[in-house]
Design a protein around this motif. Sequence first.
Motif, PDB file in Angstrom:
ATOM      1  N   VAL A  60       0.909  -1.093  -0.097  1.00 35.43           N
ATOM      2  CA  VAL A  60       0.140   0.023  -0.008  1.00 35.43           C
ATOM      3  C   VAL A  60       0.794   1.149   0.002  1.00 35.43           C
ATOM      4  O   VAL A  60       1.821   1.415   0.845  1.00 35.43           O
ATOM      5  N   GLY A 113      -5.590   9.091  -1.223  1.00 38.45           N
ATOM      6  CA  GLY A 113      -5.849   7.749  -1.696  1.00 38.45           C
ATOM      7  C   GLY A 113      -4.393   7.033  -1.979  1.00 38.45           C
ATOM      8  O   GLY A 113      -3.551   7.868  -2.651  1.00 38.45           O
ATOM      9  N   VAL A 168      -2.598   0.436  -4.430  1.00 36.75           N
ATOM     10  CA  VAL A 168      -2.423  -0.760  -3.878  1.00 36.75           C
ATOM     11  C   VAL A 168      -2.024  -1.858  -5.131  1.00 36.75           C
ATOM     12  O   VAL A 168      -2.561  -1.862  -6.038  1.00 36.75           O
ATOM     13  N   ALA A 195      -6.820   3.181  -3.315  1.00 39.13           N
ATOM     14  CA  ALA A 195      -7.568   2.996  -1.983  1.00 39.13           C
ATOM     15  C   ALA A 195      -7.710   4.299  -1.133  1.00 39.13           C
ATOM     16  O   ALA A 195      -6.789   5.002  -0.910  1.00 39.13           O
ATOM     17  N   HIS A 196      -9.009   4.610  -0.727  1.00 36.73           N
ATOM     18  CA  HIS A 196      -9.136   5.719   0.001  1.00 36.73           C
ATOM     19  C   HIS A 196      -9.656   5.362   1.475  1.00 36.73           C
ATOM     20  O   HIS A 196      -9.941   6.323   2.194  1.00 36.73           O
ATOM     21  N   ASP A 221      -9.526   1.563   4.398  1.00 32.56           N
ATOM     22  CA  ASP A 221      -9.347   0.074   4.751  1.00 32.56           C
ATOM     23  C   ASP A 221     -10.131  -0.653   3.866  1.00 32.56           C
ATOM     24  O   ASP A 221      -9.754  -1.863   3.380  1.00 32.56           O
ATOM     25  N   ASP A 260     -11.637  -0.371   1.152  1.00 28.59           N
ATOM     26  CA  ASP A 260     -11.117  -0.486  -0.444  1.00 28.59           C
ATOM     27  C   ASP A 260      -9.997  -1.411  -0.592  1.00 28.59           C
ATOM     28  O   ASP A 260      -9.986  -2.368  -1.347  1.00 28.59           O
ATOM     29  N   VAL A 261      -8.925  -1.586   0.461  1.00 23.53           N
ATOM     30  CA  VAL A 261      -7.848  -2.429   0.352  1.00 23.53           C
ATOM     31  C   VAL A 261      -8.596  -3.767   0.215  1.00 23.53           C
ATOM     32  O   VAL A 261      -8.130  -4.764  -0.104  1.00 23.53           O
ATOM     33  N   PHE A 309     -10.276  -5.046  -2.901  1.00 25.79           N
ATOM     34  CA  PHE A 309      -9.365  -5.189  -3.553  1.00 25.79           C
ATOM     35  C   PHE A 309      -8.636  -6.692  -3.361  1.00 25.79           C
ATOM     36  O   PHE A 309      -8.576  -7.504  -4.526  1.00 25.79           O
ATOM     37  N   TYR A 312      -4.802   7.514   4.442  1.00 30.09           N
ATOM     38  CA  TYR A 312      -5.051   7.753   3.111  1.00 30.09           C
ATOM     39  C   TYR A 312      -5.380   9.134   2.523  1.00 30.09           C
ATOM     40  O   TYR A 312      -5.683   9.392   1.315  1.00 30.09           O
TER      41      TYR A 312
END
Length: 70
Positions: free
Chosen positions: A8, A16, A19, A29-30, A32, A34-35, A38, A67
């Motif tokens: 990250v 953001g 990743v 990612a904006h 956790d 989002d991560v 993904f 982020y």
Amino acid sequence: MASAPVLVHPPLGTGGGRVAARGQSLGLAHSDGDVVEFLRRVGLEDAEGLLDDPSWVKWRGGRAHHYEAA
């Protein structure tokens, strides 16, 4: 495992962080969430539990879980 398979990157100027998993870009990612999404898309169903495991995720050049743009 020689290094964490998930990176990250630090936040961009607009916010953001990128990743990547094993060199493949997964997205920007904006949060956790989002991560986690993904990682689930690439087959890691228990991704939420991996975010603080340094053998899986390396937070490069910035604070973990941060982020916002600097």
